[in-house]
Design an enzyme around this catalytic site. Sequence first.
Site, short mmCIF file in Angstrom:
data_model
loop_
_atom_site.label_atom_id
_atom_site.label_comp_id
_atom_site.label_asym_id
_atom_site.label_seq_id
_atom_site.Cartn_x
_atom_site.Cartn_y
_atom_site.Cartn_z
N ASP A 21 34.76 55.49 26.71
CA ASP A 21 33.84 55.92 27.76
C ASP A 21 32.50 56.30 27.15
OD1 ASP A 21 32.60 56.97 29.97
OD2 ASP A 21 33.82 58.80 30.04
N ASN A 23 29.71 57.28 28.96
CA ASN A 23 28.84 58.18 29.72
C ASN A 23 29.54 59.40 30.31
OD1 ASN A 23 30.31 56.98 31.70
ND2 ASN A 23 28.57 56.38 32.98
N ASP A 25 32.11 59.82 32.36
CA ASP A 25 32.70 59.89 33.71
C ASP A 25 34.22 59.65 33.69
OD1 ASP A 25 32.90 57.20 33.22
OD2 ASP A 25 31.91 56.55 35.06
N ASP A 29 33.73 51.89 29.47
CA ASP A 29 32.63 51.07 29.98
C ASP A 29 32.04 50.20 28.87
OD1 ASP A 29 31.04 52.92 28.49
OD2 ASP A 29 31.13 54.29 30.21
N ASP A 98 37.62 37.07 30.70
CA ASP A 98 38.83 36.89 31.50
C ASP A 98 38.42 36.17 32.78
OD1 ASP A 98 41.46 37.27 32.54
OD2 ASP A 98 41.60 39.12 31.37
N ASP A 200 43.51 33.84 33.74
CA ASP A 200 44.55 34.62 34.41
C ASP A 200 45.45 33.71 35.27
OD1 ASP A 200 45.27 37.50 34.98
OD2 ASP A 200 44.97 36.82 37.04
N GLU A 255 46.90 32.02 30.67
CA GLU A 255 48.06 32.89 30.91
C GLU A 255 48.99 32.15 31.85
OE1 GLU A 255 49.36 37.25 32.60
OE2 GLU A 255 48.14 35.87 33.76
N HIS A 327 47.84 44.23 28.12
CA HIS A 327 47.64 45.28 29.12
C HIS A 327 48.69 45.29 30.23
CE1 HIS A 327 46.17 41.67 30.92
NE2 HIS A 327 46.02 42.29 32.07
N ASP A 328 49.59 44.32 30.23
CA ASP A 328 50.65 44.25 31.25
C ASP A 328 52.02 44.65 30.68
OD1 ASP A 328 48.89 43.23 33.18
OD2 ASP A 328 49.34 41.14 32.64
O1 TEU Z 1 49.14 38.93 35.15
C1 TEU Z 1 49.97 38.03 35.75
C2 TEU Z 1 51.39 38.12 35.46
O2 TEU Z 1 52.14 37.21 35.76
C3 TEU Z 1 52.02 39.25 34.86
O3 TEU Z 1 51.67 39.63 33.61
C4 TEU Z 1 52.12 40.35 35.84
O4 TEU Z 1 50.99 41.15 35.94
C5 TEU Z 1 53.23 41.23 35.41
O5 TEU Z 1 54.32 40.44 35.14
C6 TEU Z 1 53.57 42.15 36.50
O6 TEU Z 1 54.60 42.90 36.01
C7 TEU Z 1 47.79 38.77 35.33
C8 TEU Z 1 47.03 39.92 34.71
O7 TEU Z 1 47.28 39.93 33.33
C9 TEU Z 1 47.45 41.18 35.38
O8 TEU Z 1 46.87 42.33 34.81
C10 TEU Z 1 47.01 41.06 36.83
O9 TEU Z 1 47.46 42.18 37.54
C11 TEU Z 1 47.55 39.79 37.48
O10 TEU Z 1 47.41 38.65 36.68
C12 TEU Z 1 46.81 39.51 38.76
O11 TEU Z 1 45.51 39.12 38.49
CA CA Z 2 32.14 55.57 31.76
#
Ligand code: TEU
Ligand code: CA
Length: 555
Positions: A21, A23, A25, A29, A98, A200, A255, A327-328
Amino acid sequence: MKKAWWKEAVVYQIYPRSFMDGNGDGIGDIKGITSKLDYLKLLGIDVIWLSPVYKSPNDDNGYDISNYQDIMDEFGTMEDFDEMLSEAHKRGIRIVMDLVVNHTSDEHAWFVESRKSRENPYRDYYIWREPKADGSAPNNWGSCFGGPAWEYDKTTDMYYLHLFSKKQPDLNWENPAVRREVFDMMTWWCEKGIDGFRMDVINLISKTKELPDGELNGLYGDFFPYSANGPRVHEFLQEMNREVLSKYDIMTVGETPGVTMELAKQYAGEDTHELNMVFHFELVDSNGKYGKWSDEKKPLSEIREILSRWQDGLYDKAWNSLFWDNHDQPRAVSRFGDDRPAYREISAKMLATCLHMLQGTPYVYQGEELGMTNYPFKSLDEFRDIEVLQSYKDWVESGLVSHEDFWPCLLEKNRDNARTPVQWDDTENGGFTTGTPWIAVNPNYKEINAKAQVEDPNSVFHYYRKLIALRKELPIMVYGKYDLLMPDDPELYVYTRTLDEEKLLVICSFTEKERTFSVPEEFAGASCIISNYEVEKTEGEITLKPYEALVLHKK
Ligand code: TEU
Ligand code: CA
């Protein structure tokens, strides 16, 4: 094998909301990212994959885009973006965007128009269907985040399809105007100088013509057979390649949940003119008791079988992407290693060795290079992810499963594990923000943080740094052929890489027990290029300590 910069690169994924972060908040960012470029330079990574920074109402943290050519207010401005890009380039770091084009936000101008009337010029940009005779949804599909995949819109008395949240309507790729818009937008970013796209759920863009009911799993039917790897997906990607990708020196990674090896060879083949590589999900998907929700741990036998099959299957035909987490997904060390204090660092280093020595482009998810762990969630109100909140309703509040049965699965697999802020130092909030963080910082930040690790030559951070540096020195790490040894050992993952006369032997122990191992004759006199312990002996019978990893190099 053809050489390419993106085969030689290491990619670092940034989830901007949780990175830094700038700034105060409480939300990460773009200025925050720019302020940490020197840290990334020190780590030695070549490419940043930037999770979405576009204008978005944040129903799904930026994966719901309302304007592809503008920046999310909370993340800053286009000037901030341009500054970040040029500062990254100055340091020799590329930035991959992305690209989320299976769906937009319902607040995107196209959808705002589309829902106005059946005759609107944008109507056909999305997937609209009549209700069934009784007024119910066109089919039984459930969305990825729980709840139905169809939303009724009373203005025109029709339903629209959303494979993710109802604020993420699916685009209709059958419409050539949609494809034109997407390609133009991609060209605009390429002209700006970005270095590629992570796409994605790109294998969901072509749906079958008929949209029949899917097999029930819980309350809803499975859309997968009718939406994934659909009839025109390769045609669309080849068109995208022709119209945009082939004109720039960029990297692309798709992906592709549910992708098979045969399909991967087509999506990411050396000569198929689609993408450079794809993410497969075999390692990170679990056949959960409750949809994706499960607390199963994959045994080494399964991990090794999956990785080996992809190493052998794609060799010389297509290119692998390598990742333990993103991140998932839960944190790598918590899921595949051992995050108890005695073993956290050592097993994080072992996992890194195991992955970076394979053939393919390695991806490091922010905080993985510090051995960051899953968060100890205690109650539902600590979660922020739409998927957690909706899934809990579908499985527990609906009465299908008890809280007691569901909770361990939720703890294990929830995406917020990966979304707690990066732990920069041991000051309040781990140095992520001077304000109130949008999601709690893991309380272990006093022990696990970047500042301490940069100062400690034996840290997980410096181990990653060394692995990344080795990749630059040793083409065999990139181009060498993979061969598995000891395919049935329950605890040791051992493989070789071969490039002409040169060989690597990679030994990774996935157990907390000590193990003996006989170094093969042909590695007599080899040198140890990296290990997570002090190595005394590299020939004959050796004893491997808990989660030991070592790599021998024979020229
Ligand atoms: O993810 C798609 C996806 O199939 C998975 O990783 C899914 O988010 C996960 O299995 C749910 O448990 C992509 C992105 O990486 C994810 O962050 C998004 O939420 C999703 O597409 C929709 O855009
Ligand atoms: Ca911020």
